[in-house]
Scaffold this motif. Structure first.
Motif, mmCIF file in Angstrom:
data_model
loop_
_atom_site.group_PDB
_atom_site.id
_atom_site.type_symbol
_atom_site.label_atom_id
_atom_site.label_comp_id
_atom_site.label_asym_id
_atom_site.label_seq_id
_atom_site.Cartn_x
_atom_site.Cartn_y
_atom_site.Cartn_z
ATOM 1 N N ASP A 74 0.828 -1.085 -0.195
ATOM 2 C CA ASP A 74 0.125 -0.003 -0.067
ATOM 3 C C ASP A 74 0.714 1.334 0.037
ATOM 4 O O ASP A 74 1.990 1.185 0.432
ATOM 5 N N LYS A 134 -5.175 -7.450 3.269
ATOM 6 C CA LYS A 134 -6.144 -6.942 2.383
ATOM 7 C C LYS A 134 -7.326 -6.255 3.040
ATOM 8 O O LYS A 134 -7.716 -5.082 2.505
ATOM 9 N N ASN A 138 -5.845 -2.773 3.545
ATOM 10 C CA ASN A 138 -5.486 -1.932 2.348
ATOM 11 C C ASN A 138 -6.990 -1.411 1.668
ATOM 12 O O ASN A 138 -7.052 -0.547 1.322
ATOM 13 N N HIS A 139 -8.022 -2.390 1.701
ATOM 14 C CA HIS A 139 -9.336 -2.139 1.216
ATOM 15 C C HIS A 139 -9.951 -1.019 1.992
ATOM 16 O O HIS A 139 -10.571 -0.021 1.364
ATOM 17 N N ARG A 140 -9.769 -0.970 3.407
ATOM 18 C CA ARG A 140 -10.312 0.280 4.062
ATOM 19 C C ARG A 140 -9.670 1.580 4.015
ATOM 20 O O ARG A 140 -10.521 2.508 3.804
ATOM 21 N N ALA A 148 -8.059 2.562 1.197
ATOM 22 C CA ALA A 148 -8.529 2.933 -0.154
ATOM 23 C C ALA A 148 -7.507 3.991 -0.618
ATOM 24 O O ALA A 148 -6.234 3.994 -0.483
#
Length: 181
Positions: A108, A129, A132-134, A136
């Motif tokens: 990230d 993951k 990384n998704h949270r 963004a």
């Protein structure tokens, strides 16, 4: 994803530690390249394979090397930065998420590239993951998050030995300044 297996699906590729004439580690090379260097008399075998494996041809036999040393000194410029790669980044961050500490699967950008962040050691961390998704494309201040580690550029000659296709041989330990294996 690379599994370290040959293209034909055979056994994993073997790597050999390559030392400079001064016994400092340079890099790792595939077994085939190491054997060619020895046969062309450009390198000498320092340590053979711990299992005692021997390569045989119609006219010669050669023990499989684990460590080889170049006969002539090769000048290596150390002023260059260590190249940023996924494998090196994961090694630097010990496979741990820089946000929560769990096992990392992705990388990230701390300051997202969409907001002017660079793809450099000081701006890239390992991440799980979910984090990384949270995160963004937001900044850490916007989320109220803090990094558990400070991203820095790794230094030292041992970083040249990082290779995602192999696991280090215990016979390499005396030649590697810091254990990365």
């Amino acid at each position: 994803m690379r599994t370290g297996r040959s293209r034909e699906g055979g056994p994993p590729r073997r790597h050999v530690l390559l030392l400079n004439a001064s016994y400092e580690p340079l890099t790792t090379v595939p077994l085939r390249r190491a054997v060619l260097l020895v046969l062309r008399e450009k390198a000498d075998v320092v340590h053979g394979d711990s299992a005692g494996t021997v390569l045989k041809s119609a006219s010669a036999a050669l023990s499989v090397p684990s460590v080889i040393r170049l006969r002539r000194y090769v000048r290596i410029p150390y002023h260059r930065r260590v190249p940023l790669s996924r494998a090196a980044l994961m090694r630097r961050d010990s496979q741990r998420c820089a946000y929560c500490g769990k096992r990392a699967e992705t990388i990230d950008h701390v300051i997202p590239r969409s907001r002017g962040g660079t793809h450099a050691w000081e701006n890239v961390v390992a991440s799980c993951k979910p984090c990384n998704h949270r995160k963004a494309d937001r900044l850490l201040d916007e989320l109220g998050w803090e990094l558990t580690v400070t991203p820095t550029v790794p230094s030292g000659p041992h970083w040249r030995l990082i290779n995602s296709d192999h696991h280090g041989d215990p016979q390499w330990a005396p030649y590697v300044s810091r254990s990365v294996l």
